[in-house]
Design an enzyme around this catalytic site. Structure first.
Site, mmCIF file in Angstrom:
data_model
loop_
_atom_site.group_PDB
_atom_site.id
_atom_site.type_symbol
_atom_site.label_atom_id
_atom_site.label_comp_id
_atom_site.label_asym_id
_atom_site.label_seq_id
_atom_site.Cartn_x
_atom_site.Cartn_y
_atom_site.Cartn_z
ATOM 1 N N TYR A 53 0.369 -1.180 0.031
ATOM 2 C CA TYR A 53 -0.206 0.244 -0.068
ATOM 3 C C TYR A 53 1.008 1.391 0.139
ATOM 4 O O TYR A 53 0.427 1.916 -0.550
ATOM 5 C CB TYR A 53 -1.107 -0.038 1.123
ATOM 6 C CG TYR A 53 -2.017 -0.803 1.048
ATOM 7 C CD1 TYR A 53 -3.335 -1.062 -0.058
ATOM 8 C CD2 TYR A 53 -2.473 -2.275 2.039
ATOM 9 C CE1 TYR A 53 -4.478 -1.678 0.329
ATOM 10 C CE2 TYR A 53 -2.681 -3.275 1.674
ATOM 11 C CZ TYR A 53 -4.018 -3.022 0.712
ATOM 12 O OH TYR A 53 -4.413 -3.769 0.308
ATOM 13 N N PHE A 80 -10.620 -3.739 11.956
ATOM 14 C CA PHE A 80 -11.718 -3.846 10.632
ATOM 15 C C PHE A 80 -11.894 -4.434 9.319
ATOM 16 O O PHE A 80 -11.029 -4.830 8.673
ATOM 17 C CB PHE A 80 -12.205 -2.688 10.861
ATOM 18 C CG PHE A 80 -10.688 -0.985 10.381
ATOM 19 C CD1 PHE A 80 -11.141 -1.053 9.089
ATOM 20 C CD2 PHE A 80 -9.803 -0.994 11.011
ATOM 21 C CE1 PHE A 80 -9.668 -0.538 8.340
ATOM 22 C CE2 PHE A 80 -9.084 -0.031 10.613
ATOM 23 C CZ PHE A 80 -8.739 0.230 9.350
#
Length: 409
Positions: A123, A409
């Site tokens: 990322y 999450f």
């Protein structure tokens, strides 16, 4: 072959989620966990990459508010459920989803995006920097003892059914989130996540147990954990697996840790995902026998530099001009003047000469106060153009407490 990005429809969730599970190894989750993620999915913020009738890529986002230095809560897109089918790698599927997602985040006015990475190498090219880390430990409780602060013996501990005290424990979490950067304010439904306890994922351990710490009739802390019995010819050598622990003060915290260290028939305590400055480390008799490890957790991306840097406070007065490079979100590129202190901040575009040059990735890494700008400069990732600017800005960006993400999450 070509792919098309589409907003996720409820009717397609099973297909979409099956693609995600296959990309992460193909092992089915428990029905309990699967049902929770179905309930929490924000369909309008989830996209799929489709090759005809095949779902070959997934990405989603949750709408959070996250604590930042100074105690404010900033809207953040919690990037999640990102996958690309192995049959469609290196075809630009991930890049197209990241492009679409960050454009949507900007349109919604969220200044930040954040994620936990299955592979941290992925990322950075999209502007995410490692902003918080977590601690794990394997503690030999047969040889490590605790020195506890005054008042510990005045704390009463008792076992309590997990569900019976869930609301009081969640209230303690709510009280704690403003004191440490990087913690999400849980919206309705998310309080179910820490209570997940599917039997097939216990690896031989007990169902989740809970002990609460009380003072003056009120709950001032709790610990949720499993015990895993084990025996050999010498006798018991069971272990304790800590899931969650929270307390309002040092005495309550120490009472809970002392309890965990002393559970009968156990000689090891497995600690997962704690802040890197967790206080128990300073109570133990032998830190070497705790086998402490640190790894990355939260990766942060500034989607709107002005709004993001202006939303947090700074430990010392700061007045610095950043020259920022952001190839993936070019609206961020250029010069930004940040002024602020403990009371708040402003960050606006400027034509002034830059004091520091860096990429948006480094700003994301430093944003929560857990990664010093001076360390990034030492790696050659931040360039100081005005003498003294680096030390001053690095000090201002720091946080009283290390940032921490208490759950994924």
């Amino acid at each position: 072959m070509s792919t098309e990005l589409k907003v996720l429809r409820r009717a397609d969730w099973d297909t979409w989620y099956a693609g995600l599970m296959r990309a992460f190894g193909g092992v089915a989750e428990s029905e309990q966990e699967r049902a929770l993620w179905n309930d929490l999915t924000e369909f309008e913020r989830s996209i799929g990459a489709w090759d005809g009738d095949l779902c070959v890529g997934t990405a989603g986002a949750f709408s959070f508010r996250m604590s930042v230095p100074g105690g404010a809560f900033v809207p953040v897109a919690g990037v999640t459920m990102v996958s690309v089918a192995a049959t469609h790698r290196r075809r630009g599927v991930l890049t197209s989803m990241m492009r679409r997602q960050l454009d949507d985040v900007r349109a919604l006015g969220e200044p930040l995006a954040a994620l936990t990475a299955s592979e941290p190498a992925i990322y950075g090219r999209f502007g995410y920097g490692i902003a918080s880390r977590q601690l794990s430990a394997e503690i030999d409780t047969s040889r490590v003892t605790l020195s506890v602060p005054a008042g510990t013996d005045a704390v009463r501990l008792r076992y309590a059914p997990v569900q019976e005290v869930a609301e009081q424990c969640e209230a303690l979490y709510v009280r704690s989130i403003g004191s440490r950067p990087g913690m999400p304010a849980r919206t309705p439904g998310w309080e179910r996540l820490p209570l997940l306890d599917p039997p097939e994922e216990r690896d031989g351990a007990s169902p989740m147990q809970c002990v609460v710490a009380e003072r003056d009739g009120g709950i001032v802390g709790y610990a949720r954990f499993h015990t895993k019995p084990e025996w050999d010819t010498s006798g018991p050598k069971g272990s304790v697996v800590l899931r969650h622990i929270d307390a309002l003060d040092p005495a309550a915290s120490a009472a809970l840790w002392r309890f965990l260290f002393g559970i009968d028939l156990t000689s090891a305590l497995h600690v997962r995902n704690r802040p890197i400055d967790d206080p128990w480390q300073y109570l133990v008799s032998d830190i070497r026998r705790c086998l402490v490890r640190v790894r990355d957790v939260l990766h942060v991306r500034l989607v709107d530099i002005g709004a993001a840097l202006g939303a947090r406070a700074y430990r010392t007065p700061v007045d610095v001009v950043f020259g920022v490079e952001d190839a993936f979100c070019p609206w961020n590129s250029g010069r930004w003047r940040l002024t602020g202190d403990t009371g708040g901040a402003s960050c606006v575009r400027t034509d002034e000469a830059p004091d520091l040059e860096l990429s948006v990735r480094e700003l994301g890494a430093a944003y929560l106060g857990g990664t010093p700008l001076t360390a990034l400069a030492g790696a050659g990732l931040v360039r100081e153009l005005r003498p003294g600017a680096l030390a001053s800005a690095s000090l201002a960006f720091g946080s009283e407490h290390a940032p921490w993400l208490p759950h994924g999450f």
